[in-house]
Design an enzyme around this catalytic site. Structure first.
Site, PDB file in Angstrom:
ATOM      1  N   SER A  24      44.831  54.054  13.635  1.00  0.00           N
ATOM      2  CA  SER A  24      44.296  54.983  12.631  1.00  0.00           C
ATOM      3  C   SER A  24      43.416  56.049  13.272  1.00  0.00           C
ATOM      4  O   SER A  24      43.400  57.192  12.819  1.00  0.00           O
ATOM      5  CB  SER A  24      43.475  54.234  11.582  1.00  0.00           C
ATOM      6  OG  SER A  24      44.249  53.262  10.957  1.00  0.00           O
ATOM      7  N   HIS A  80      37.628  55.932  13.343  1.00  0.00           N
ATOM      8  CA  HIS A  80      38.228  57.102  12.693  1.00  0.00           C
ATOM      9  C   HIS A  80      37.486  58.372  13.101  1.00  0.00           C
ATOM     10  O   HIS A  80      38.105  59.385  13.440  1.00  0.00           O
ATOM     11  CB  HIS A  80      38.204  56.955  11.174  1.00  0.00           C
ATOM     12  CG  HIS A  80      39.130  55.904  10.669  1.00  0.00           C
ATOM     13  ND1 HIS A  80      39.087  55.466   9.367  1.00  0.00           N
ATOM     14  CD2 HIS A  80      40.116  55.193  11.257  1.00  0.00           C
ATOM     15  CE1 HIS A  80      40.015  54.538   9.186  1.00  0.00           C
ATOM     16  NE2 HIS A  80      40.651  54.358  10.324  1.00  0.00           N
TER      17      HIS A  80
END
Length: 174
Positions: free
Chosen positions: A74, A126
């Site tokens: 991610s 992230h």
């Protein structure tokens, strides 16, 4: 990774925590990745993906909690988003009035909210991937249309060099 298993930093870029995670990342990669690859070219797309994934892992190494295992695919996806945003900042097209930028910022906000509201999602990774992508996109903007190898490889070398310095600092000082 903190115990000296450096290979985990690279392998985590390709790992997912389950089918839903895999499906969402593949969907993001299909839409966002297609756009980034068409914009930057295949080689720069691959470099952006890998360097952003490493940035996410390094951010988790510095700021994440070690109580739970983490995977980094991610972070690389967020890096693709960061690459487009960094590119648009450097090119002077970063504006809420730009429909692509507006959509990407809304997508970023939604994904950060999801990361805050669902347990076991590392917004640290992230944000690290996003930061790495922003830097890469900013540096690569003047070279996107260049066919000169030295000019094209400079942004990759700068970002990778910074990541290596951060890793060395981690092992020396932490």
């Amino acid at each position: 990774m903190a115990d000296g298993q450096a290979w985990r930093l690279v392998s985590s870029v390709f790992l997912h925590s389950g089918f839903v995670h895999l499906a969402l990342n593949m969907l993001s990669l299909y839409f966002l990745g297609s756009f980034v690859e068409a914009s930057f070219g295949r080689g720069r797309f691959l470099a952006l993906y890998l360097l952003s994934g490493l940035s996410g892992g390094i951010a988790y190494l510095y700021f994440g909690g070690f109580a739970e295992p983490a995977v980094g695919a991610s972070g690389a996806i967020f890096g693709l988003l960061g690459g487009i945003l960094g590119y648009s900042i450097r090119r002077g097209t970063f504006s809420w009035r730009n429909p692509i930028i507006r959509q990407l910022l809304i997508l970023l906000a939604i994904n950060l909210y999801i990361g805050l509201s669902i347990p076991n999602i590392s917004n640290t990774a992230h944000m690290g991937g996003l930061a790495g992508g922003l830097l890469f996109g900013f540096l690569v903007a003047p070279t996107v249309y260049s066919r000169k190898t030295a000019k094209a490889i400079t942004p990759i070398a700068v970002v990778l060099g910074l990541e290596i310095l951060l890793l060395v600092a981690w092992y020396v000082f932490v």
